[in-house]
Design an enzyme around this catalytic site. Structure first.
Site, PDB file in Angstrom:
ATOM      1  N   GLY A  19       0.820  -1.214   0.000  1.00 28.16           N
ATOM      2  CA  GLY A  19       0.000   0.000   0.000  1.00 28.16           C
ATOM      3  C   GLY A  19       0.848   1.256   0.000  1.00 28.16           C
ATOM      4  O   GLY A  19       0.538   2.222   0.675  1.00 28.16           O
ATOM      5  N   THR A  21       2.747   4.139  -2.808  1.00 25.06           N
ATOM      6  CA  THR A  21       2.202   4.881  -3.954  1.00 25.06           C
ATOM      7  C   THR A  21       1.774   3.902  -5.053  1.00 25.06           C
ATOM      8  O   THR A  21       0.725   4.077  -5.689  1.00 25.06           O
ATOM      9  CB  THR A  21       3.264   5.867  -4.475  1.00 25.06           C
ATOM     10  OG1 THR A  21       3.670   6.686  -3.379  1.00 25.06           O
ATOM     11  CG2 THR A  21       2.711   6.756  -5.576  1.00 25.06           C
ATOM     12  N   SER A  45       1.125  -3.210   5.353  1.00 23.75           N
ATOM     13  CA  SER A  45       1.541  -3.341   6.739  1.00 23.75           C
ATOM     14  C   SER A  45       2.092  -2.006   7.239  1.00 23.75           C
ATOM     15  O   SER A  45       3.109  -1.529   6.741  1.00 23.75           O
ATOM     16  CB  SER A  45       2.623  -4.420   6.841  1.00 23.75           C
ATOM     17  OG  SER A  45       3.412  -4.211   7.969  1.00 23.75           O
ATOM     18  N   ILE A  51       8.317   3.440   1.464  1.00 23.08           N
ATOM     19  CA  ILE A  51       9.669   3.965   1.260  1.00 23.08           C
ATOM     20  C   ILE A  51       9.797   5.425   1.737  1.00 23.08           C
ATOM     21  O   ILE A  51      10.877   5.884   2.090  1.00 23.08           O
ATOM     22  CB  ILE A  51      10.091   3.805  -0.219  1.00 23.08           C
ATOM     23  CG1 ILE A  51      11.559   4.108  -0.444  1.00 23.08           C
ATOM     24  CG2 ILE A  51       9.278   4.672  -1.147  1.00 23.08           C
ATOM     25  CD1 ILE A  51      12.333   2.924  -0.871  1.00 23.08           C
ATOM     26  N   LYS A  84       4.887  22.228 -10.804  1.00 25.87           N
ATOM     27  CA  LYS A  84       6.276  22.032 -11.241  1.00 25.87           C
ATOM     28  C   LYS A  84       6.322  22.191 -12.761  1.00 25.87           C
ATOM     29  O   LYS A  84       5.579  21.504 -13.471  1.00 25.87           O
ATOM     30  CB  LYS A  84       6.691  20.614 -10.817  1.00 25.87           C
ATOM     31  CG  LYS A  84       7.982  20.120 -11.427  1.00 25.87           C
ATOM     32  CD  LYS A  84       8.293  18.694 -10.999  1.00 25.87           C
ATOM     33  CE  LYS A  84       9.546  18.185 -11.677  1.00 25.87           C
ATOM     34  NZ  LYS A  84       9.762  16.747 -11.491  1.00 25.87           N
ATOM     35  N   LEU A 332       8.343  -0.142  -7.346  1.00 25.88           N
ATOM     36  CA  LEU A 332       9.730  -0.529  -7.096  1.00 25.88           C
ATOM     37  C   LEU A 332       9.940  -2.027  -7.268  1.00 25.88           C
ATOM     38  O   LEU A 332      11.043  -2.461  -7.574  1.00 25.88           O
ATOM     39  CB  LEU A 332      10.130  -0.097  -5.681  1.00 25.88           C
ATOM     40  CG  LEU A 332      10.041   1.417  -5.417  1.00 25.88           C
ATOM     41  CD1 LEU A 332      10.270   1.737  -3.947  1.00 25.88           C
ATOM     42  CD2 LEU A 332      11.032   2.182  -6.289  1.00 25.88           C
ATOM     43  N   THR A 343      10.835   9.891 -12.656  1.00 24.63           N
ATOM     44  CA  THR A 343      10.113   9.014 -13.578  1.00 24.63           C
ATOM     45  C   THR A 343       9.442   7.794 -12.941  1.00 24.63           C
ATOM     46  O   THR A 343       8.698   7.095 -13.624  1.00 24.63           O
ATOM     47  CB  THR A 343      11.083   8.525 -14.672  1.00 24.63           C
ATOM     48  OG1 THR A 343      12.326   8.189 -14.068  1.00 24.63           O
ATOM     49  CG2 THR A 343      11.298   9.594 -15.722  1.00 24.63           C
TER      50      THR A 343
HETATM   51  C1  LIG Z   1      15.605   7.931  -2.907  1.00 28.88           C
HETATM   52  C2  LIG Z   1      14.380   7.834  -3.753  1.00 28.88           C
HETATM   53  C3  LIG Z   1      13.783   9.005  -4.232  1.00 28.88           C
HETATM   54  C4  LIG Z   1      12.657   8.919  -5.071  1.00 28.88           C
HETATM   55  N1  LIG Z   1      12.107  10.054  -5.594  1.00 28.88           N
HETATM   56  C5  LIG Z   1      11.124   9.951  -6.528  1.00 28.88           C
HETATM   57  C6  LIG Z   1      10.568  11.099  -7.155  1.00 28.88           C
HETATM   58  O1  LIG Z   1      10.918  12.236  -6.853  1.00 28.88           O
HETATM   59  N2  LIG Z   1       9.619  10.917  -8.098  1.00 28.88           N
HETATM   60  C7  LIG Z   1       9.175   9.675  -8.455  1.00 28.88           C
HETATM   61  O2  LIG Z   1       8.353   9.552  -9.368  1.00 28.88           O
HETATM   62  N3  LIG Z   1       9.626   8.577  -7.803  1.00 28.88           N
HETATM   63  C8  LIG Z   1      10.590   8.684  -6.883  1.00 28.88           C
HETATM   64  N4  LIG Z   1      11.051   7.565  -6.252  1.00 28.88           N
HETATM   65  C9  LIG Z   1      10.368   6.284  -6.457  1.00 28.88           C
HETATM   66  C10 LIG Z   1       9.093   6.263  -5.603  1.00 28.88           C
HETATM   67  O3  LIG Z   1       9.415   6.499  -4.257  1.00 28.88           O
HETATM   68  C11 LIG Z   1       8.392   4.920  -5.743  1.00 28.88           C
HETATM   69  O4  LIG Z   1       8.239   4.604  -7.091  1.00 28.88           O
HETATM   70  C12 LIG Z   1       7.035   4.981  -5.108  1.00 28.88           C
HETATM   71  O5  LIG Z   1       7.087   5.465  -3.804  1.00 28.88           O
HETATM   72  C13 LIG Z   1       6.379   3.620  -5.115  1.00 28.88           C
HETATM   73  O6  LIG Z   1       6.941   2.774  -4.153  1.00 28.88           O
HETATM   74  P1  LIG Z   1       6.230   1.375  -3.946  1.00 28.88           P
HETATM   75  O7  LIG Z   1       4.803   1.609  -3.641  1.00 28.88           O
HETATM   76  O8  LIG Z   1       6.574   0.518  -5.111  1.00 28.88           O
HETATM   77  O9  LIG Z   1       6.996   0.758  -2.693  1.00 28.88           O
HETATM   78  P2  LIG Z   1       6.903   1.093  -1.112  1.00 28.88           P
HETATM   79  O10 LIG Z   1       6.638   2.521  -0.836  1.00 28.88           O
HETATM   80  O11 LIG Z   1       8.151   0.502  -0.520  1.00 28.88           O
HETATM   81  O12 LIG Z   1       5.638   0.282  -0.598  1.00 28.88           O
HETATM   82  C14 LIG Z   1       5.697  -1.111  -0.353  1.00 28.88           C
HETATM   83  C15 LIG Z   1       4.421  -1.541   0.331  1.00 28.88           C
HETATM   84  O13 LIG Z   1       4.438  -2.960   0.485  1.00 28.88           O
HETATM   85  C16 LIG Z   1       4.085  -3.282   1.821  1.00 28.88           C
HETATM   86  N5  LIG Z   1       4.706  -4.562   2.188  1.00 28.88           N
HETATM   87  C17 LIG Z   1       5.952  -4.988   1.927  1.00 28.88           C
HETATM   88  N6  LIG Z   1       6.163  -6.204   2.454  1.00 28.88           N
HETATM   89  C18 LIG Z   1       5.016  -6.573   3.051  1.00 28.88           C
HETATM   90  C19 LIG Z   1       4.591  -7.705   3.781  1.00 28.88           C
HETATM   91  N7  LIG Z   1       5.405  -8.756   4.035  1.00 28.88           N
HETATM   92  N8  LIG Z   1       3.339  -7.729   4.264  1.00 28.88           N
HETATM   93  C20 LIG Z   1       2.475  -6.687   4.044  1.00 28.88           C
HETATM   94  N9  LIG Z   1       2.823  -5.594   3.361  1.00 28.88           N
HETATM   95  C21 LIG Z   1       4.075  -5.533   2.884  1.00 28.88           C
HETATM   96  C22 LIG Z   1       4.585  -2.098   2.648  1.00 28.88           C
HETATM   97  O14 LIG Z   1       3.941  -2.015   3.879  1.00 28.88           O
HETATM   98  C23 LIG Z   1       4.210  -0.946   1.721  1.00 28.88           C
HETATM   99  O15 LIG Z   1       2.870  -0.616   1.905  1.00 28.88           O
HETATM  100  C24 LIG Z   1      12.130   7.641  -5.391  1.00 28.88           C
HETATM  101  C25 LIG Z   1      12.712   6.486  -4.861  1.00 28.88           C
HETATM  102  C26 LIG Z   1      13.830   6.573  -4.065  1.00 28.88           C
HETATM  103  C27 LIG Z   1      14.430   5.316  -3.512  1.00 28.88           C
END
Ligand SMILES: Cc1cc2nc3c(=O)[nH]c(=O)nc-3n(C[C@H](O)[C@H](O)[C@H](O)COP(=O)(O)OP(=O)(O)OC[C@H]3O[C@@H](n4cnc5c(N)ncnc54)[C@H](O)[C@@H]3O)c2cc1C
Length: 502
Positions: A19, A21, A45, A51, A84, A332, A343
């Site tokens: 849960g 982005t 969770s 992140i 932006k 990610l 991006t």
């Molecule tokens: C340093 C950095 C800077 C960034 N800046 C930008 C930016 O400026 N612009 C942009 O477009 N993107 C940026 N990004 C990328 C962006 O942050 C991600 O693409 C975006 O936040 C999506 O992350 P996510 O949802 O894939 O993962 P996460 O935010 O890591 O979410 C993972 C989810 O999975 C859940 N989860 C994991 N394991 C379990 C489990 N065992 N049981 C239950 N739940 C679980 C967690 O609780 C969480 O809800 C950046 C990334 C980094 C690393």
């Protein structure tokens, strides 16, 4: 859940693991457009968390929000968003150099060649006006101005608070019937045919599904830890492998751009939202230690901390198959390109739109998943080349990191682009590619490439050309003169009496 010889199982139950982005953007798009056709459960969770970064975007998100029926004013207000118009780069080509990558076109296009060819001719004729003077977004960015307008439109994207955005999307999803399950996934159950069948939670709940969307972030709990899909590592083209982030209080009015300042072994970002500023240092751990990076972040960003620094390991690359069996990795979990051109959220959006178009209502189909994977690969490779270009085209040789970047081997696809631009100022945008011709021009010229030639159509009539150029930039200036300051526009648009900047 079928054996090799049975007809594929129709997809009715979709389970989104994660849960952040990615998870909530996927849930909101599926629940808006496939309402009544599928059941959606999202598992997250709070203990694991998200992140906590990812707050700067590019313009296609504006269209995505429109497709979801999101009210922009409400989104801006609830997510503390700012506008932006581009990305500001400092110290990339040489120490002291600066340029803006704006989100709009330069001048007027012709059928034969793009505007920068005419600009190169005018410069040859002695006109020293910068290319940006012919671009509305560049001019608005340079003067910290913004307004929503048409004819000409000022192209824009957003900065927002990622935690508020997830909450905003979650509310919409719950109104559309998405079921949210809070808790840790203990184990992923695999069917005899190799597909995933269910998620087993720590509290004993079992969540069955037909299609699973892996949004568990870098860990890729389903796509990698369970299905061992494999990852193509691009660390040799994008050498930064670490980041450290922190948030500070707002001290000055927000500019309408993300700023990216190169440092000795990577770069530092500055992302202004309404109530605070997101800061971070991206770096290569071979050349800068975690302690040095943290120190650099705190001293170079300045400002009063509202959240202490936290470290993140990053790994540039892509999952070998974004869609493997009955699992689609989004966010990610699917791959990562560092945030220099903002991006990642865009790739989440385009993965979700692609999934909507390819949705396997009648069950998994190998040709369909192969096509989905090809498109996903092409998209991320294009972005990889664009970002890699910023490092490779440096002229800095003041540190081992920059010397390494300027000498590294680059993808053949990028090599060809650079050579064609250097020789003939020729640029193109392939189908499905997010970066338009003027984005390539902005960064290639910003990084100091001086094309040896340009299209000779630009020499057709010098007097007429100079006249047209003067008129065009006067029109651009006239439009920008009328715009309010960006921070005043945000305050007025969001109906706020006051914002953190006053
Ligand atoms: C340093 C950095 C800077 C960034 N800046 C930008 C930016 O400026 N612009 C942009 O477009 N993107 C940026 N990004 C990328 C962006 O942050 C991600 O693409 C975006 O936040 C999506 O992350 P996510 O949802 O894939 O993962 P996460 O935010 O890591 O979410 C993972 C989810 O999975 C859940 N989860 C994991 N394991 C379990 C489990 N065992 N049981 C239950 N739940 C679980 C967690 O609780 C969480 O809800 C950046 C990334 C980094 C690393």
């Amino acid at each position: 859940m079928n054996s090799q010889n049975e007809a594929p199982t129709a997809v009715r139950k979709v389970v989104i693991a994660g849960g952040g982005t990615a998870g909530w953007m996927t849930a909101v798009a599926l629940s808006t457009h496939l309402r009544g056709l599928i059941d959606i459960t999202l598992v997250e969770s709070e203990q694991i968390g998200t992140i906590g970064v990812g707050e700067s975007t590019i313009p296609p998100l504006v269209t995505f929000h429109k497709l979801l029926g999101i009210d922009e004013r409400q989104f801006m207000t609830e997510c503390a968003a700012t506008f932006k118009v581009g990305i500001w780069f400092e110290d990339w080509a040489n120490l002291g150099d600066r340029y803006l990558h704006p989100f709009g076109a330069y001048g007027q296009q012709t059928l034969l060649c793009e505007f920068h060819n005419f600009w190169l001719r005018s410069r040859e004729l002695g006109d020293a006006t910068p290319l940006g003077a012919y671009n509305h977004e560049w001019m608005a960015g340079a003067q910290h101005k913004f307004a929503l307008r048409e004819n000409p439109r000022i192209n824009y994207a957003y900065h927002f608070d990622a935690a508020l955005y997830a909450r905003f999307l979650r509310r919409r999803c719950e109104q559309r019937g998405v079921k949210r399950v809070e808790g840790k996934i203990k184990q992923v159950r695999v069917q005899p045919n190799g597909d995933i069948g269910a998620l087993e939670m720590l509290d004993g709940q079992v969540i069955e599904g037909d299609l699973f969307i892996d949004c568990t972030g870098f860990r890729g709990l389903l796509i990698e830890q369970t299905l061992s899909t494999g990852y193509e590592d691009w660390g040799h083209w994008l050498p930064c492998d670490s980041a450290v982030a922190f948030q500070t209080r707002v001290d000055t009015p927000a500019p309408p751009y993300t700023a990216c300042y190169a440092h000795t072994a990577g770069w530092r970002w500055n992302i202004p939202v309404q109530h605070r500023v997101g800061n971070g240092v991206v770096y290569c751990s071979r050349y800068l230690s975690d302690d040095e990076a943290r120190h650099k972040l705190v001293t170079d960003s300045g400002g009063t901390a509202v959240k202490d620094p936290w470290h993140i390991r990053i790994r540039a690359g892509r999952r070998l198959k974004a869609w493997n069996r009955n699992v689609v990795a989004v966010g990610l979990a699917g791959g990562f390109i560092e945030p220099l051109e903002s991006t990642s959220i865009h790739m989440i959006m385009s993965s979700v739109v692609r999934l909507l178009r390819f949705f396997p209502f009648a069950g998994m189909n190998p040709a369909q998943t192969a096509q989905y994977n090809d498109q996903t690969r092409a998209e991320i490779e294009h972005i990889r080349d664009f970002v890699c270009m910023h490092y490779y085209l440096t002229k800095r040789d003041d540190t081992p990191f920059w010397r390494h970047c300027s000498r590294m081997e680059i993808p053949e696809t990028l090599q060809r682009r650079i050579e064609l631009f250097r020789e003939n100022a020729y640029v193109w945008q392939g189908s499905g590619e997010v970066f338009a011709i003027d984005s390539w021009v902005a960064v290639m010229m910003g990084q100091g490439i001086e094309p040896r030639n340009y299209h000779h159509y630009a020499r057709a009539g010098d007097a007429e050309l100079m006249n047209h150029m003067a008129q065009y930039r006067a029109r651009v200036s006239g439009v920008i003169d009328q715009l309010p300051a960006h921070h005043d526009f945000v305050r007025q648009y969001c109906g706020a009496e006051e914002t953190a900047w006053g």
